[in-house]
Design an enzyme around this catalytic site. Structure first.
Site, PDB file in Angstrom:
ATOM      1  N   SER C  21       0.235  -7.408   3.004  1.00  0.00           N
ATOM      2  CA  SER C  21       0.371  -8.585   2.148  1.00  0.00           C
ATOM      3  C   SER C  21       1.797  -9.126   2.150  1.00  0.00           C
ATOM      4  O   SER C  21       2.763  -8.374   2.069  1.00  0.00           O
ATOM      5  CB  SER C  21      -0.023  -8.211   0.717  1.00  0.00           C
ATOM      6  OG  SER C  21       0.108  -9.336  -0.116  1.00  0.00           O
ATOM      7  N   ASN C  99      -4.545  -9.794  -2.498  1.00  0.00           N
ATOM      8  CA  ASN C  99      -3.462  -9.173  -3.254  1.00  0.00           C
ATOM      9  C   ASN C  99      -3.281  -9.949  -4.560  1.00  0.00           C
ATOM     10  O   ASN C  99      -3.046 -11.158  -4.555  1.00  0.00           O
ATOM     11  CB  ASN C  99      -2.195  -9.221  -2.398  1.00  0.00           C
ATOM     12  CG  ASN C  99      -1.038  -8.436  -2.964  1.00  0.00           C
ATOM     13  OD1 ASN C  99      -0.320  -8.915  -3.833  1.00  0.00           O
ATOM     14  ND2 ASN C  99      -0.839  -7.210  -2.479  1.00  0.00           N
ATOM     15  N   CYS C 130       5.523  -4.959  -7.139  1.00  0.00           N
ATOM     16  CA  CYS C 130       6.462  -5.894  -6.539  1.00  0.00           C
ATOM     17  C   CYS C 130       7.815  -5.792  -7.232  1.00  0.00           C
ATOM     18  O   CYS C 130       7.928  -5.992  -8.437  1.00  0.00           O
ATOM     19  CB  CYS C 130       5.970  -7.329  -6.625  1.00  0.00           C
ATOM     20  SG  CYS C 130       7.127  -8.454  -5.821  1.00  0.00           S
ATOM     21  N   LYS C 165      -1.875  -0.944  -5.365  1.00  0.00           N
ATOM     22  CA  LYS C 165      -0.715  -0.775  -4.490  1.00  0.00           C
ATOM     23  C   LYS C 165       0.422  -0.113  -5.239  1.00  0.00           C
ATOM     24  O   LYS C 165       0.957  -0.646  -6.215  1.00  0.00           O
ATOM     25  CB  LYS C 165      -0.259  -2.133  -3.962  1.00  0.00           C
ATOM     26  CG  LYS C 165       0.859  -2.024  -2.936  1.00  0.00           C
ATOM     27  CD  LYS C 165       0.953  -3.265  -2.093  1.00  0.00           C
ATOM     28  CE  LYS C 165       1.996  -3.142  -1.004  1.00  0.00           C
ATOM     29  NZ  LYS C 165       2.014  -4.337  -0.160  1.00  0.00           N
ATOM     30  N   GLY C 243       4.411   1.031   5.624  1.00  0.00           N
ATOM     31  CA  GLY C 243       5.842   1.255   5.457  1.00  0.00           C
ATOM     32  C   GLY C 243       6.473   1.584   6.789  1.00  0.00           C
ATOM     33  O   GLY C 243       6.470   2.733   7.216  1.00  0.00           O
ATOM     34  N   THR C 266       6.513  -5.808   8.059  1.00  0.00           N
ATOM     35  CA  THR C 266       7.710  -6.353   8.687  1.00  0.00           C
ATOM     36  C   THR C 266       7.610  -6.496  10.202  1.00  0.00           C
ATOM     37  O   THR C 266       8.149  -7.447  10.774  1.00  0.00           O
ATOM     38  CB  THR C 266       8.902  -5.448   8.318  1.00  0.00           C
ATOM     39  OG1 THR C 266       8.965  -5.375   6.889  1.00  0.00           O
ATOM     40  CG2 THR C 266      10.199  -5.988   8.843  1.00  0.00           C
TER      41      THR C 266
HETATM   42  C1  LIG Z   1       8.688 -10.777   3.312  1.00  0.00           C
HETATM   43  C2  LIG Z   1       7.793  -9.808   2.607  1.00  0.00           C
HETATM   44  C3  LIG Z   1       6.939 -10.250   1.604  1.00  0.00           C
HETATM   45  C4  LIG Z   1       6.103  -9.359   0.935  1.00  0.00           C
HETATM   46  N1  LIG Z   1       5.247  -9.827  -0.031  1.00  0.00           N
HETATM   47  C5  LIG Z   1       4.370  -8.967  -0.624  1.00  0.00           C
HETATM   48  C6  LIG Z   1       3.399  -9.427  -1.542  1.00  0.00           C
HETATM   49  O1  LIG Z   1       3.278 -10.623  -1.802  1.00  0.00           O
HETATM   50  N2  LIG Z   1       2.563  -8.525  -2.131  1.00  0.00           N
HETATM   51  C7  LIG Z   1       2.645  -7.186  -1.831  1.00  0.00           C
HETATM   52  O2  LIG Z   1       1.873  -6.400  -2.370  1.00  0.00           O
HETATM   53  N3  LIG Z   1       3.553  -6.727  -0.939  1.00  0.00           N
HETATM   54  C8  LIG Z   1       4.414  -7.577  -0.333  1.00  0.00           C
HETATM   55  N4  LIG Z   1       5.314  -7.090   0.585  1.00  0.00           N
HETATM   56  C9  LIG Z   1       5.336  -5.642   0.885  1.00  0.00           C
HETATM   57  C10 LIG Z   1       4.528  -5.327   2.148  1.00  0.00           C
HETATM   58  O3  LIG Z   1       3.177  -5.665   1.976  1.00  0.00           O
HETATM   59  C11 LIG Z   1       4.634  -3.833   2.503  1.00  0.00           C
HETATM   60  O4  LIG Z   1       4.126  -3.063   1.438  1.00  0.00           O
HETATM   61  C12 LIG Z   1       6.069  -3.387   2.763  1.00  0.00           C
HETATM   62  O5  LIG Z   1       6.786  -4.408   3.405  1.00  0.00           O
HETATM   63  C13 LIG Z   1       6.166  -2.114   3.600  1.00  0.00           C
HETATM   64  O6  LIG Z   1       5.601  -2.261   4.862  1.00  0.00           O
HETATM   65  P1  LIG Z   1       6.461  -2.648   6.183  1.00  0.00           P
HETATM   66  O7  LIG Z   1       7.599  -1.707   6.259  1.00  0.00           O
HETATM   67  O8  LIG Z   1       5.485  -2.517   7.317  1.00  0.00           O
HETATM   68  O9  LIG Z   1       6.908  -4.061   5.984  1.00  0.00           O
HETATM   69  C14 LIG Z   1       6.146  -7.978   1.266  1.00  0.00           C
HETATM   70  C15 LIG Z   1       7.004  -7.539   2.272  1.00  0.00           C
HETATM   71  C16 LIG Z   1       7.826  -8.430   2.957  1.00  0.00           C
HETATM   72  C17 LIG Z   1       8.735  -7.896   4.020  1.00  0.00           C
END
Ligand SMILES: Cc1cc2nc3c(=O)[nH]c(=O)nc-3n(C[C@H](O)[C@H](O)[C@H](O)COP(=O)(O)O)c2cc1C
Ligand SMILES: Cc1cc2nc3c(=O)[nH]c(=O)nc-3n(C[C@H](O)[C@H](O)[C@H](O)COP(=O)(O)OP(=O)(O)OC[C@H]3O[C@@H](n4cnc5c(N)ncnc54)[C@H](O)[C@@H]3O)c2cc1C
Ligand SMILES: Cc1cc2nc3c(=O)[nH]c(=O)nc-3n(C[C@H](O)[C@H](O)[C@H](O)COP(=O)(O)OP(=O)(O)OC[C@H]3O[C@@H](n4cnc5c(N)ncnc54)[C@H](O)[C@@H]3O)c2cc1C
Ligand SMILES: Cc1cc2nc3c(=O)[nH]c(=O)nc-3n(C[C@H](O)[C@H](O)[C@H](O)COP(=O)(O)O)c2cc1C
Ligand code: FES
Ligand code: FES
Lengths: 255, 304, 304, 255
Positions: C21, C99, C130, C165, C243, C266
């Site tokens: 998300s 989400n 968040c 989450k 993550g 990411t």
């Molecule tokens: C730019 C950005 C925006 C995000 N927005 C949300 C969000 O709206 N809701 C949510 O639950 N997580 C959000 N996340 C968290 C991601 O869903 C994820 O849990 C977190 O980035 C870890 O995973 P990754 O290391 O693969 O990015 C966001 C992450 C990033 C980098």
């Protein structure tokens, strides 16, 4: 003395499957004491990958201020190392640790190596021969494609090769060869996987032997306690592979 | 001339740079490489009442821009540290901060009482945050009541100022900082490692024998910096900041966020000369930023 | 043939790979690059009751092997998401996980009730973690009692299974997992970002306008993996792990630690094709490791 | 269509202090629509540095399937980019965003650029001239050493240079030059620091103008909401620099 030096790549060559021979030049060579010591290499200017990689000194050329490493390009660090071209510099920390006791052998020595444990035995063989000690080399590899330095070892003495898949030399492990060989040597030296070191130690309980161990390292100089092994010398202490070793007399390390 | 000195309880530092505990042993190894008297201070390896063998190996694993460790507080024990490590360090003109660990309050008290009486120990660093020991360690660092009580117990017996090392593995680091402040802490050191894990890709087995380990190195710097910034907002206690510092720019960041001095851990393994190199680079860096002393810069992010 | 399917409450996934998300909007942009029907599922951007403008910019900053973000849940609001984003997604043969975010229980309940009734929403992901919103958000995710109550309230109104989450910014993630399980959660998704900070080296000012931001990317993988492993030890709830995932090896790690499926965040920014590339690589990887299905591999680190 | 392509370095040259001109080749060039679009570049194979870097398209050569970027090597990412030698490949995502409306200008246009905002104006100038629009170029730089492409712009039309330290051209900012120039143009186009864009907008409230904005980016394609700006068009919405822009008509973006 331990130095950190930007050494210059003089030669980088693939010499077997995933195996590279790398020769670098710099002042640090002058401080190398014994075969079996190692260096700790920083493969990138950035902090990714973060840790240095320990690599044995395979051959020392003091006149030219050069030394040789032989390594398997496998993970991220060693893959980056394999990309270094002639003229590039490499951040080397060393020489580190304590190597093989060259003076221990009297007349005849067995040098028993497995895979990437073979390289430090080459400088050792050269020094033993220079001292008039006869060396027999028993070297184990995965397969024909993984074999390196066979001719170089042959030039220094009797050389036996074992490969796991039988594609070259004897099929099986170095112990299969050892079983067939006479026990007419006074000292053995070994470097390779821990299981091999154990087997070698078991095979010659009565002989004087020196074994080179591997451990995951942090600092490489004895400060972080990452690379320890239990020892028969004390119940309440560890020895450090990086600074007390990597070479220990047989019977000292508990695996 | 740029003024690098920093004066904190028990510590009159010639500069704000010191190696972090556990990343520098008791100094002997790095002393082969450079003169330790250059350092602002040295945080020595955690000392426990008895000899500790620590955890089985492998004890370290590499991760993206970081590493995991689970050394398990291996150390020769209080007696040997007092008898040989500390006296050996007396030859250097630098402050020694003794990292004190244990698995129950009595252990901490015993070590703190004894080691704080060593002539060259200038401060204690109470390690209530080691994630790699089964008992004690981290639980002391995650419960504010226990942390407060332990701080007080140690403070009562220590002949030198007591700094408490905080764990980042908590919901609210400020709460912990306040608790140790109430317990009488003279300062805070932060952060210890984040609990992490790596698996072998072939077998799925944890790479570290202890299963989990503490994450350190550049990867954790954003978390460390945020925590220093937050804690600085809520206390005037001196803070020695650490977590992922590799160069002089990182040092400026921690000082800006409110740390009074900093410690360098993992980076010593990558570049054993990192501490003296940072010390050498610091005056020019401060000058370029328009500051004449370290103390002037400290906390600047809060004054914008 | 290697079997990639994963069956979880509400979600019959053709494979265990989905974008996380906030890293994939509502799919439109990545749909320019590849067919979204390849994906196991899509976790769409957080939806709130009203339109949210989010935080001022800069909203992102790079760190070592990671990035910080403080988007602040910008989204067009429930009505527009229902009216245009979700209907647009109906053309794809993949599961949608919505989400849900808010700053008080009523907001969550309102969004959950409405969005769970959309024909192509198969599950909710309750975003109690968040770190980038001033009110609510993370406090819901750090207090077990509040998390339990919120889960129950949402569960009561949702027409589809509810995944919660979890935030990594807590002392004891297992406690939170247990709490949402008691609240009736059908599954857990973890982890959200770690709270971090970056400073501008010249000025000392926080780079992110919101001051702190959420750390994501490879840097946090060891922490995420450890948490999945710990939570798996204490619950049988399905876990969608995330993550720092960047490739198929990372996916194997999370599945080994006990995740039933995974999300990629990411890494989409670095390689927009990362999800389909991982999906393509997964069968051979499983085969090489000696597994014939994803479900066989799940949790292998616990069976050694 | 947006593509991700490993493009090949055809030329890499330093053309001013810290400023590099990089020409790469690949199919992606065929999809480039308008001057002012950009590409998103991955500078390393590893995830360190993690994020892509947005760089404007400075010149397009469709016949040769090549395009030119001009960038300042400053931080970690652009420093790595500067190390890419001829023959190396670079991971390029693009073309991205919406560029300058070439059809908007009728007879005469002012192209106003500052620093690394100058590059996209070059392709724009070429296209305007090809359409018979007269272009006047007003370009600002830090100092003489930072000036680039002066001759190239001169070949296309009247060109004025300002430098902050006065070491070349007029001393001061582009606005100092604009104050002296007639307002006999119908359209202006500008790219540079936000403060400059604001000043230009203020200077010509009555003219039709197009401005190219910068923001920190995550995805570069419109999915992550990192790169937003407030807009005069709606109180409850943002526009995204990466996908709605980077070029917007004057008056649309609130800074
Ligand atoms: C730019 C950005 C925006 C995000 N927005 C949300 C969000 O709206 N809701 C949510 O639950 N997580 C959000 N996340 C968290 C991601 O869903 C994820 O849990 C977190 O980035 C870890 O995973 P990754 O290391 O693969 O990015 C966001 C992450 C990033 C980098
Ligand atoms: C004293 C000593 C001498 C060595 N000499 C040689 C040599 O001459 N030639 C050679 O090819 N290899 C040698 N090795 C093994 C070599 O250090 C590893 O193969 C190498 O570190 C793996 O790095 P990587 O980047 O390929 O793997 P990665 O998987 O990226 O490594 C990840 C981390 O694990 C460590 N690691 C992985 N495997 C080993 C291992 N077997 N031993 C210690 N650390 C490891 C790495 O150093 C790094 O910190 C020696 C090891 C030691 C301890
Ligand atoms: C649409 C667009 C077009 C651009 N065109 C050009 C160009 O043609 N030539 C040129 O030299 N520069 C251009 N820039 C600016 C360029 O993207 C930054 O200078 C570059 O990203 C800095 O990266 P670094 O590795 O040098 O710095 P670092 O400090 O390592 O960057 C860290 C992070 O901040 C981001 N960042 C830093 N500065 C900027 C900035 N000014 N704008 C956006 N992100 C930034 C980086 O992308 C990266 O994510 C453009 C920016 C945008 C948004
Ligand atoms: C190998 C290793 C051993 C450590 N041992 C200790 C220790 O004994 N006591 C302690 O308080 N912290 C210990 N730490 C934590 C560091 O002192 C420091 O808090 C942490 O590593 C973060 O800093 P860094 O990122 O600069 O390494 C250890 C860290 C490492 C990497
Ligand atoms: S690697 Fe640090 S003590 Fe051996
Ligand atoms: S950079 Fe992601 S929306 Fe613009």
């Amino acid at each position: 003395m331990i130095r950190q030096e930007k050494m210059v790549v003089v030669s980088q060559q693939q010499i077997a499957r995933n195996i590279f021979e790398l020769i670098v030049k710099g002042d640090l060579v002058q401080d190398m004491q014994e075969p079996g010591q190692f260096v700790h290499i920083r493969v990138a200017d950035s902090f990714e990958p973060l840790l240095r990689r320990p690599i044995s000194i395979a051959e020392i050329n003091r006149e030219e201020s050069q030394f040789t490493m032989i390594y398997r390009s496998e993970g991220r660090g060693t893959s980056l190392l394999a990309e270094k071209a002639v003229g590039a510099t490499i951040d080397v920390l060393g020489p580190l640790g304590h190597g093989f006791d060259v003076d221990a052998a009297k007349a005849k020595a067995y040098l028993i190596g497995g895979g990437i444990g073979v390289p430090p035995l080459y400088q050792l063989a050269k020094e033993l021969n220079a001292k008039g000690v006869e060396t027999v080399h028993i070297l184990g590899f995965e397969s024909k494609e993984a074999v390196f330095y066979e001719e170089k070892f042959k030039a220094l003495g009797e050389t036996h090769i074992a490969t796991v898949d039988g594609s070259h030399g004897t099929q099986g492990f170095v112990t299969h060869i050892l079983n067939e060989l006479p026990k007419d040597f006074d000292t053995y030296y070994s470097c390779g996987p821990t299981a091999m070191l154990e087997a070698v130690q078991w095979a010659y309980p009565e002989k004087q032997g020196f074994l080179s161990y591997e451990q995951r390292m942090g600092c490489g100089i004895g400060a972080c306690f990452a690379c320890v092994c239990r020892t028969t010398k004390s119940e309440t202490d560890y020895i450090k592979v990086c600074s007390d070793g990597p070479v220990f007399p047989a019977g000292v390390v508990i695996v | 001339m740029t003024n690098l000195t920093v004066n904190l309880p028990g510590l009159n530092l010639k500069n704000p740079i010191m190696p972090a505990s556990g990343c520098f042993g008791f100094g002997k190894e790095y002393a082969q490489l450079y003169d330790l008297s250059q350092l602002g201070a040295i945080m020595i390896k955690a000392t426990t009442a008895e000899t500790r063998l620590g955890n089985p190996t492998p004890r370290v694993a590499e991760t993206s821009s970081g590493m995991l460790n689970a050394i398990g507080l291996q150390n020769p024990g209080l007696e040997k540290v007092m008898a040989s490590e500390l006296p050996w360090l007396e030859q250097y003109d630098t402050s020694i901060i003794a990292n004190v660990a244990g698995s129950q309050t009595e252990d901490y008290v015993e070590v703190a009482r004894a080691i704080s009486s060593a002539p060259n120990v200038h401060a204690l660093e109470l390690n209530i945050s080691c994630p790699n020991v089964k008992q004690g360690g981290i639980t002391f660092g995650t419960d504010p009541n226990i942390a407060r009580a332990l701080t007080r117990a140690v403070k009562d017996v220590s002949s030198v100022p007591v700094y408490v090392k905080l764990s980042p593995n908590v919901t609210d680091i400020v709460q912990l900082a306040k608790a140790v402040e109430e317990g009488g802490a003279d300062g805070i050191t932060m952060i210890n490692t984040l609990l992490g894990m790596r698996l072998d890709e072939k077998t799925g087995r944890p790479v570290i024998a202890n299963i989990t380990g503490g994450l350190s190195g550049p990867a954790i710097k954003p978390v460390a910096l945020r925590m220093v910034y937050e804690v600085r907002k809520h206390t005037d206690l001196p803070i020695i900041g650490m977590g992922g510092i590799t160069d002089v720019t990182d040092v400026i960041d921690f000082l800006s966020a409110g740390a009074n001095a900093v410690a360098v851990g993992t980076a010593n393994f990558v570049n054993p000369f990192v501490c003296p190199e940072i010390i050498a680079a610091l005056p020019e860096k401060l000058h370029d930023l328009g500051y004449e002393s370290v103390e002037e810069l400290v906390g600047r992010s809060h004054r914008l």
